[in-house]
Design an enzyme around this catalytic site. Structure first.
Site, PDB file in Angstrom:
ATOM      1  N   CYS A  81       0.808  -1.215   0.000  1.00 55.88           N
ATOM      2  CA  CYS A  81       0.000   0.000   0.000  1.00 55.88           C
ATOM      3  C   CYS A  81       0.845   1.269   0.000  1.00 55.88           C
ATOM      4  O   CYS A  81       1.995   1.270   0.420  1.00 55.88           O
ATOM      5  CB  CYS A  81      -0.887   0.026   1.221  1.00 55.88           C
ATOM      6  SG  CYS A  81      -1.826  -1.481   1.440  1.00 55.88           S
TER       7      CYS A  81
ATOM      8  N   ARG B 258       5.212   0.271  -6.097  1.00 55.41           N
ATOM      9  CA  ARG B 258       5.103  -0.670  -4.984  1.00 55.41           C
ATOM     10  C   ARG B 258       4.045  -1.741  -5.244  1.00 55.41           C
ATOM     11  O   ARG B 258       3.978  -2.738  -4.533  1.00 55.41           O
ATOM     12  CB  ARG B 258       4.725   0.075  -3.707  1.00 55.41           C
ATOM     13  CG  ARG B 258       5.751   1.106  -3.300  1.00 55.41           C
ATOM     14  CD  ARG B 258       5.124   2.206  -2.501  1.00 55.41           C
ATOM     15  NE  ARG B 258       4.778   1.776  -1.171  1.00 55.41           N
ATOM     16  CZ  ARG B 258       5.458   2.102  -0.086  1.00 55.41           C
ATOM     17  NH1 ARG B 258       6.516   2.853  -0.196  1.00 55.41           N
ATOM     18  NH2 ARG B 258       5.095   1.685   1.088  1.00 55.41           N
TER      19      ARG B 258
ATOM     20  N   GLU C 114      20.730 -21.295  -8.028  1.00 51.05           N
ATOM     21  CA  GLU C 114      20.254 -19.918  -7.966  1.00 51.05           C
ATOM     22  C   GLU C 114      21.394 -18.969  -7.593  1.00 51.05           C
ATOM     23  O   GLU C 114      21.513 -17.875  -8.158  1.00 51.05           O
ATOM     24  CB  GLU C 114      19.085 -19.831  -6.967  1.00 51.05           C
ATOM     25  CG  GLU C 114      18.536 -18.458  -6.699  1.00 51.05           C
ATOM     26  CD  GLU C 114      18.005 -17.728  -7.932  1.00 51.05           C
ATOM     27  OE1 GLU C 114      17.864 -18.335  -9.006  1.00 51.05           O
ATOM     28  OE2 GLU C 114      17.751 -16.510  -7.815  1.00 51.05           O
TER      29      GLU C 114
ATOM     30  N   ASN D 214      -2.038   1.818   6.061  1.00 51.52           N
ATOM     31  CA  ASN D 214      -1.098   0.802   5.558  1.00 51.52           C
ATOM     32  C   ASN D 214      -0.732  -0.086   6.725  1.00 51.52           C
ATOM     33  O   ASN D 214      -0.559   0.414   7.827  1.00 51.52           O
ATOM     34  CB  ASN D 214       0.225   1.428   5.096  1.00 51.52           C
ATOM     35  CG  ASN D 214       0.088   2.105   3.772  1.00 51.52           C
ATOM     36  OD1 ASN D 214      -0.972   2.101   3.175  1.00 51.52           O
ATOM     37  ND2 ASN D 214       1.174   2.713   3.326  1.00 51.52           N
ATOM     38  N   GLY D 215      -0.513  -1.372   6.463  1.00 56.57           N
ATOM     39  CA  GLY D 215      -0.064  -2.272   7.521  1.00 56.57           C
ATOM     40  C   GLY D 215      -1.151  -3.239   7.926  1.00 56.57           C
ATOM     41  O   GLY D 215      -2.093  -3.492   7.168  1.00 56.57           O
TER      42      GLY D 215
ATOM     43  N   HIS E 118      32.159 -36.813 -10.509  1.00 54.97           N
ATOM     44  CA  HIS E 118      31.826 -37.458 -11.785  1.00 54.97           C
ATOM     45  C   HIS E 118      32.243 -36.599 -12.974  1.00 54.97           C
ATOM     46  O   HIS E 118      31.738 -36.782 -14.079  1.00 54.97           O
ATOM     47  CB  HIS E 118      30.329 -37.770 -11.832  1.00 54.97           C
ATOM     48  CG  HIS E 118      29.926 -38.735 -10.761  1.00 54.97           C
ATOM     49  ND1 HIS E 118      30.246 -40.075 -10.803  1.00 54.97           N
ATOM     50  CD2 HIS E 118      29.279 -38.555  -9.583  1.00 54.97           C
ATOM     51  CE1 HIS E 118      29.788 -40.675  -9.718  1.00 54.97           C
ATOM     52  NE2 HIS E 118      29.209 -39.765  -8.960  1.00 54.97           N
TER      53      HIS E 118
ATOM     54  N   GLU F  44      24.643 -13.431 -13.634  1.00 53.93           N
ATOM     55  CA  GLU F  44      23.806 -12.371 -14.214  1.00 53.93           C
ATOM     56  C   GLU F  44      24.395 -10.974 -14.023  1.00 53.93           C
ATOM     57  O   GLU F  44      24.347 -10.152 -14.918  1.00 53.93           O
ATOM     58  CB  GLU F  44      22.439 -12.344 -13.510  1.00 53.93           C
ATOM     59  CG  GLU F  44      21.448 -13.347 -13.989  1.00 53.93           C
ATOM     60  CD  GLU F  44      20.128 -13.172 -13.253  1.00 53.93           C
ATOM     61  OE1 GLU F  44      20.078 -13.441 -12.040  1.00 53.93           O
ATOM     62  OE2 GLU F  44      19.161 -12.752 -13.889  1.00 53.93           O
TER      63      GLU F  44
ATOM     64  N   LYS G  87      13.798  -7.627 -17.716  1.00 50.28           N
ATOM     65  CA  LYS G  87      13.058  -8.069 -16.531  1.00 50.28           C
ATOM     66  C   LYS G  87      11.947  -9.043 -16.909  1.00 50.28           C
ATOM     67  O   LYS G  87      11.649  -9.963 -16.169  1.00 50.28           O
ATOM     68  CB  LYS G  87      12.486  -6.849 -15.805  1.00 50.28           C
ATOM     69  CG  LYS G  87      11.826  -7.165 -14.490  1.00 50.28           C
ATOM     70  CD  LYS G  87      12.834  -7.619 -13.447  1.00 50.28           C
ATOM     71  CE  LYS G  87      12.179  -8.185 -12.198  1.00 50.28           C
ATOM     72  NZ  LYS G  87      13.063  -9.090 -11.454  1.00 50.28           N
TER      73      LYS G  87
ATOM     74  N   TRP H  89      -2.918  -2.739  -1.600  1.00 46.18           N
ATOM     75  CA  TRP H  89      -2.468  -4.075  -2.042  1.00 46.18           C
ATOM     76  C   TRP H  89      -3.164  -5.035  -1.089  1.00 46.18           C
ATOM     77  O   TRP H  89      -2.878  -5.066   0.103  1.00 46.18           O
ATOM     78  CB  TRP H  89      -0.941  -4.128  -1.918  1.00 46.18           C
ATOM     79  CG  TRP H  89      -0.313  -5.448  -2.184  1.00 46.18           C
ATOM     80  CD1 TRP H  89      -0.106  -6.471  -1.291  1.00 46.18           C
ATOM     81  CD2 TRP H  89       0.250  -5.897  -3.414  1.00 46.18           C
ATOM     82  NE1 TRP H  89       0.530  -7.510  -1.896  1.00 46.18           N
ATOM     83  CE2 TRP H  89       0.761  -7.194  -3.184  1.00 46.18           C
ATOM     84  CE3 TRP H  89       0.376  -5.334  -4.683  1.00 46.18           C
ATOM     85  CZ2 TRP H  89       1.392  -7.935  -4.191  1.00 46.18           C
ATOM     86  CZ3 TRP H  89       1.001  -6.082  -5.667  1.00 46.18           C
ATOM     87  CH2 TRP H  89       1.499  -7.348  -5.425  1.00 46.18           C
TER      88      TRP H  89
ATOM     89  N   LYS I 225      22.585 -15.889  -9.932  1.00 47.74           N
ATOM     90  CA  LYS I 225      22.668 -14.494  -9.465  1.00 47.74           C
ATOM     91  C   LYS I 225      24.035 -13.922  -9.789  1.00 47.74           C
ATOM     92  O   LYS I 225      24.158 -12.829 -10.317  1.00 47.74           O
ATOM     93  CB  LYS I 225      22.482 -14.391  -7.947  1.00 47.74           C
ATOM     94  CG  LYS I 225      21.137 -14.410  -7.322  1.00 47.74           C
ATOM     95  CD  LYS I 225      20.125 -13.430  -7.745  1.00 47.74           C
ATOM     96  CE  LYS I 225      19.526 -13.684  -9.081  1.00 47.74           C
ATOM     97  NZ  LYS I 225      18.329 -14.398  -9.234  1.00 47.74           N
TER      98      LYS I 225
HETATM   99  C1  F6R Z   1      16.942 -14.241 -12.794  1.00 47.13           C
HETATM  100  C2  F6R Z   1      15.680 -13.914 -13.401  1.00 47.13           C
HETATM  101  C3  F6R Z   1      15.199 -14.740 -14.532  1.00 47.13           C
HETATM  102  C4  F6R Z   1      13.696 -15.008 -14.383  1.00 47.13           C
HETATM  103  C5  F6R Z   1      13.157 -15.730 -15.632  1.00 47.13           C
HETATM  104  C6  F6R Z   1      11.707 -16.079 -15.474  1.00 47.13           C
HETATM  105  O1  F6R Z   1      17.311 -13.370 -11.791  1.00 47.13           O
HETATM  106  O2  F6R Z   1      15.031 -12.995 -12.995  1.00 47.13           O
HETATM  107  O3  F6R Z   1      15.906 -15.928 -14.632  1.00 47.13           O
HETATM  108  O4  F6R Z   1      13.497 -15.777 -13.247  1.00 47.13           O
HETATM  109  O5  F6R Z   1      13.323 -14.911 -16.755  1.00 47.13           O
HETATM  110  O6  F6R Z   1      10.946 -14.941 -15.258  1.00 47.13           O
HETATM  111  P1  F6R Z   1       9.511 -15.013 -14.595  1.00 47.13           P
HETATM  112  O7  F6R Z   1       9.681 -15.492 -13.211  1.00 47.13           O
HETATM  113  O8  F6R Z   1       9.007 -13.594 -14.665  1.00 47.13           O
HETATM  114  O9  F6R Z   1       8.689 -15.942 -15.418  1.00 47.13           O
END
Ligand code: F6R
Length: 603
Positions: A2, A27, A479, A99-100, A502, A486, A598, A75, A483
């Protein structure tokens, strides 16, 4: 999550309120509303969905000349996203935005209902305005009534209230949720839940402390902290909007790492009740018809899926398989209608995941989305959705979305175990206790961050990183490596620790960096001997563990946790901060790494 804005002054109130809410859009929200008190009359407008809808509703409303205004983006937490649940909430002559979470709202609401008060929404927030009006009706002044109201509330809140009983003042309260008061040179007063809406309007602000409340009019601000009167202390306002949105963090990714403790609470809210998991969102599904789960996703969401497969089989006792969406699409899979088909996606728009979902639908499977963005394509197409409630994630490298996906999937595994009576009451209680502990585990300690920052300078070269782990720590290793690659552009791989011998162990030498995830609660002795094998080949080892490990070159000690998922989340934070700090040292744009987007809406 929110957002709140408020205004006291002569200008067109609608304009500041709507523009201010626009600044808080990032947000995330599902409804919005404003209320304006002018010449003794209150006008209020609420609309579901985007701010555009509220703009449309208020297009013929004007409010220049002295007055007060409050505005809110909601939200949904308690109660569905509907217009009735949108803020402001009203009584007979007052309006509030909040909010909250009011933790004791149920008890307060029951008492008010018993006294004949009629509630219009399903929210926890509405109790505030009715409590306030109850005290007014009992003969208290607005100020006394507000004081009494706030003293009865338990939980986290930022509140603004306006009332026809006092045409000059906005009443405010703040505890554990941000609220800022601003002042312009022309004597206007502003309120906001973050800096961004205030920039350009005022030059001085007060960042309210927890347990603050008071009232403001155009001449003065009366402030109490812990019930004691306090002189308001204004400080200069920053004027950089992006900086303001980052709340002082260097990058959105860093801010999002720190936000994880908060958003984890949002993810759990209303879903863990009285020692059982309640997922009303699944009412759309006929779970009695399923005996197997298949999950499709990409990237980080795929890693969340891999983690959950251990949880579905171990605690939900249901067969679970996981596929990368882009592979699944072309393998001509055999799809049995007893499969519950789950897709996981932060954005809800990932092309491969969406196509996999379409295939499952076409094959007549029941489908469930685990998604962060409501109304996204994946949410619209799925039979049911569990929203992860991470709030908008701006950093391209996913952090809080991953954490909330894992929490949601863990709850789902427990829900399935509970539904099919595959989990004992004792185990369920222990799991719920562990779930509720995660927001605490996710709090980043300054000392830990500083240690990783210092360590990171030793990991800027070398010919590659291996992140290794076993069981659920294997997907976490994947993961962690994702990270790092990337945002640092260094080569990193995640590997199941038991597989190193292996093949990959051939790469071991002093320039091979191994990040070893060594939890105490799962297969500690096994991973220890895997790491010893690497150490014997002179690999450089950074061990992350609660148990001392002498053969490591570097060591990050985690806390002694009783549950493997607590260790999982603690180690997740460490790998995220390690990637962040290495990348910052390398001078990279952490939030917008090269070649990445993104939301991946193309195949
Ligand atoms: C890594 C990352 C990507 C997403 C992937 C799937 O940090 O953000 O590997 O996880 O492109 O994206 P979504 O989750 O939006 O389907």
């Amino acid at each position: 999550m929110c957002g709140i804005v408020g205004y006291i002054g002569n200008k067109e109130k609608k304009e500041f309120l709507l523009n201010g809410l626009k600044e808080l859009e990032y947000r995330g929200y599902d409804s919005a509303g404003i209320a304006v008190l002018k010449d003794g009359k209150i006008d209020s407008f609420r609309a579901l969905g985007k701010l555009e809808n509220l703009k449309e509703k208020t297009k013929n409303f004007f409010s220049d000349g002295f007055g007060l205004g409050i505005g809110h983006t909601r939200w949904a937490t308690h109660g569905k996203p509907t217009e009735a649940n949108a803020h402001p909430h009203s009584g007979d002559f007052s309006y509030i935005i909040h909010n909250g979470i009011i933790e004791n709202y149920k008890e307060l609401k029951d008492n008010l209902i018993a006294e004949g008060v009629h509630f219009l929404s399903q929210t926890d927030s509405e109790v505030i305005v009715h409590l306030f009006e109850k005290f007014i009706k009992e003969g208290f002044s607005s100020k006394e009534a507000f004081k009494k109201t706030i003293s009865l509330l338990k939980g986290a809140f930022a509140i603004l209230l306006i009332t026809k009983n006092d045409k000059e003042s906005i009443y405010f309260a703040k505890n554990a949720v941000p609220l800022i008061i601003g002042k312009s040179k022309d004597g206007e007063i502003f309120f906001s839940s973050s800096d961004a809406p205030l920039i350009g309007h005022c030059n001085e602000v007060i960042y309210l402390e927890d347990k603050s409340f008071g009232w403001a009019n155009k001449d003065r601000i009366k402030l109490f902290v812990n019930k004691d009167k306090k002189e308001p202390q204004f400080v200069p306002l920053t004027i950089d909007k992006t900086y303001a949105q980052k709340d002082g963090y260097r990058f959105f990714m860093e801010k999002e790492i720190y936000e994880q403790a908060n958003v984890a609470g949002e993810t759990l809210m209303g879903r863990v009740c009285d020692n059982e998991i309640v997922l009303d969102e699944l009412n759309e599904l006929d779970l009695d018809k399923i005996n197997e789960i298949k999950i499709c996703a990409c990237g980080t969401s795929y890693h969340a899926a891999l983690t959950s497969a251990y949880l579905f089989e171990r605690i939900g006792r249901i067969k679970c398989s996981v596929e990368i969406a882009s592979e699944f699409r072309y393998k001509e899979p055999l799809l049995d209608q007893k499969i519950l088909f789950i897709v996981i996606s932060q954005s809800g728009e990932t092309a491969d995941t969406l196509e996999a979902l379409k295939m499952a639908k076409k094959a007549g499977l029941q489908t469930l989305a685990i998604c962060n963005v409501d109304n996204s394509s994946i949410v619209r197409l799925s039979d049911a959705t569990l929203l992860t409630r991470a709030g908008i994630e701006k950093g391209v490298a996913s952090t809080k979305a991953f954490a909330t996906q894992i929490l949601t999937l863990w709850m789902l595994a427990l829900f399935i175990g509970q539904k099919f009576r595959k989990i004992s009451k004792e185990t369920l209680n222990l799991e719920i206790k562990a779930l509720l502990h995660i927001p605490t585990v996710l709090q980043v300690k300054n000392s830990l961050h500083e240690k990783i920052r210092r360590l990171s300078k030793r990991y800027l070269h070398g010919h590659g990183f291996f992140f290794i782990g076993r069981d659920i720590f294997y997907p976490l290793a994947l993961e962690g490596a994702l990270k790092l690659k990337e945002i640092s552009y260094l080569h990193a791989e995640g590997y199941p620790a038991g597989e190193m011998k292996h093949g990959p162990i051939a790469l071991a030498d002093s320039k091979l960096f191994t990040i070893a995830l060594m939890p105490k609660n799962i297969l500690y002795e096994k991973i220890k001997s895997n790491v010893e094998e690497l150490s014997a080949r002179d690999a450089t080892i950074l061990a992350i563990s609660p148990l001392e490990f002498d053969l490591a070159d570097d060591f990050i000690k985690t806390s002694m946790q009783d549950h493997p998922m607590s260790e999982f989340f603690e180690m997740m934070i460490i790998t995220q901060i390690l990637a962040l700090e290495i990348s910052i040292r390398l001078g990279n744009d952490v939030d917008m790494p090269r070649n990445l987007a993104k939301s991946v809406t193309v195949e």
